[in-house]
Design an enzyme around this catalytic site. Structure first.
Site, PDB file in Angstrom:
ATOM      1  CG  ASP A  36      -1.721   1.245   1.369  1.00  0.00           C
ATOM      2  OD1 ASP A  36      -2.577   1.488   0.504  1.00  0.00           O
ATOM      3  OD2 ASP A  36      -1.498   2.007   2.336  1.00  0.00           O
ATOM      4  CE1 TYR A  41       0.885   7.865   3.013  1.00  0.00           C
ATOM      5  CE2 TYR A  41       1.361   5.668   2.206  1.00  0.00           C
ATOM      6  CZ  TYR A  41       0.526   6.541   2.866  1.00  0.00           C
ATOM      7  OH  TYR A  41      -0.671   6.092   3.382  1.00  0.00           O
ATOM      8  CD  GLN A 164      -5.406   2.284   3.590  1.00  0.00           C
ATOM      9  OE1 GLN A 164      -4.595   3.116   3.987  1.00  0.00           O
ATOM     10  NE2 GLN A 164      -5.151   1.465   2.581  1.00  0.00           N
TER      11      GLN A 164
END
Length: 302
Positions: A36, A41, A164
């Site tokens: 994931d 990020y 999620q």
């Protein structure tokens, strides 16, 4: 999220690539084959170092599922962070992720956060085009409630396959929303009631980010409830011949919604501590599951 080095735009190097290789190896050893990501990020470096691993490991791409997310724009100088799910933005961010990940298709694309200004027709058109062009196989959402999922799904021919959410023994609002109905505490809960039920009924797999509760029950405890829960988790792990991390993940997996925990660690040893949670069905009785919940809750059920 932990791959790629620091949270800035400084380039990554050999050390960060080696770390990514060690993380992937540990995950594969445990039977974990879904990875994931999100475009934000480490400012894209997490995807990029993972792409380096894919490029260096022949055959790996065919063995795994690559999932990534888009929809958040990070703060930059005086410009605040915002959400952006305009169709053209989504397409651009997907193309950038494909380049960083060194792959020609994203297996699952999640919309990271709901954008209040997003036009659902424009968004659905962009997702449909990405699917038809073979750039994205499946779609899902993150941090969204039932009504938001239903609004988008009504405009898509392809099913939304995942939602999620932050879910753990510590973050329990998703669970307690269903038992606080008709109690004074319901208003303070805040979780959109019916979301878990909607996802179960419509084939939207719940994925739990923060599944290990940021180490609250396996590291430093800050409250009496956390200390008592950590002691109980450790005792259960010892009695069952497994690890505290496995007990925490079993607690999520024991729920009938078939929750898929996301192991958010970049430490190979912590990933390996989750092996039993991947390879074995949860070994928690009805009573043990409730004991964990009530201990973490710190007060009786209504």
């Amino acid at each position: 999220m932990g791959l790629g080095g620091s949270w800035d735009t400084e380039p990554y190097g050999a050390q960060e690539i080696a770390q990514a290789e060690a993380v992937v190896e540990a995950a594969l050893e445990c039977g974990i084959t879904t990875f994931d990501h999100a475009d934000i990020y480490r400012h894209g470096k997490a995807e990029a170092v993972f792409g380096e691993v894919l490029a260096r490991t022949p055959g790996l791409r065919e063995r795994i599922v690559v999932q990534t997310k888009c929809g958040i724009r990070l703060a930059d100088g005086d410009r605040p962070g915002i959400y952006d799910l305009r169709g053209r933005t989504v397409r651009r961010r997907v193309e950038e992720s494909l380049t960083r990940l060194r792959t020609d298709v994203i297996d699952v694309l999640l919309l990271h956060r709901p954008d209040p200004l997003a036009d659902p027709d424009d968004l659905a058109e962009a997702l449909t085009a990405l699917h038809r062009q073979g750039l994205v196989r499946r779609f899902g959402v993150s941090n969204m409630g039932a009504a938001q999922i239903a609004q988008l799904q009504a405009r898509l021919d392809v099913p939304l396959v995942a939602n999620q959410l932050e879910m753990s023994l510590h973050r329990r609002d998703w669970l307690e929303a269903g038992v606080l109905v008709n109690t004074p505490a319901a208003a303070a809960n805040g979780f959109p009631f019916g979301t878990v039920e909607f996802c179960r009924d419509n084939g939207v797999r719940l994925q739990a980010w923060g599944a290990l509760a940021q180490g609250r029950y396996t590291g430093l405890q800050e409250t009496a409830e956390e200390e008592a829960t950590a002691q109980l988790v450790a005792a259960m792990a010892k009695a069952k011949g497994t690890t505290p991390e496995t007990i925490l993940l079993w607690w999520l997996r024991r729920h009938p919604a078939r929750i898929a925990p996301v192991v958010g660690s970049a430490r190979p040893e912590r990933i390996r501590a989750c092996r039993d949670a991947v390879q074995q069905d949860p070994e928690l009785s009805h009573e043990e599951w409730y004991e964990l919940w009530l201990t973490a809750r710190g007060e009786p059920l209504p």
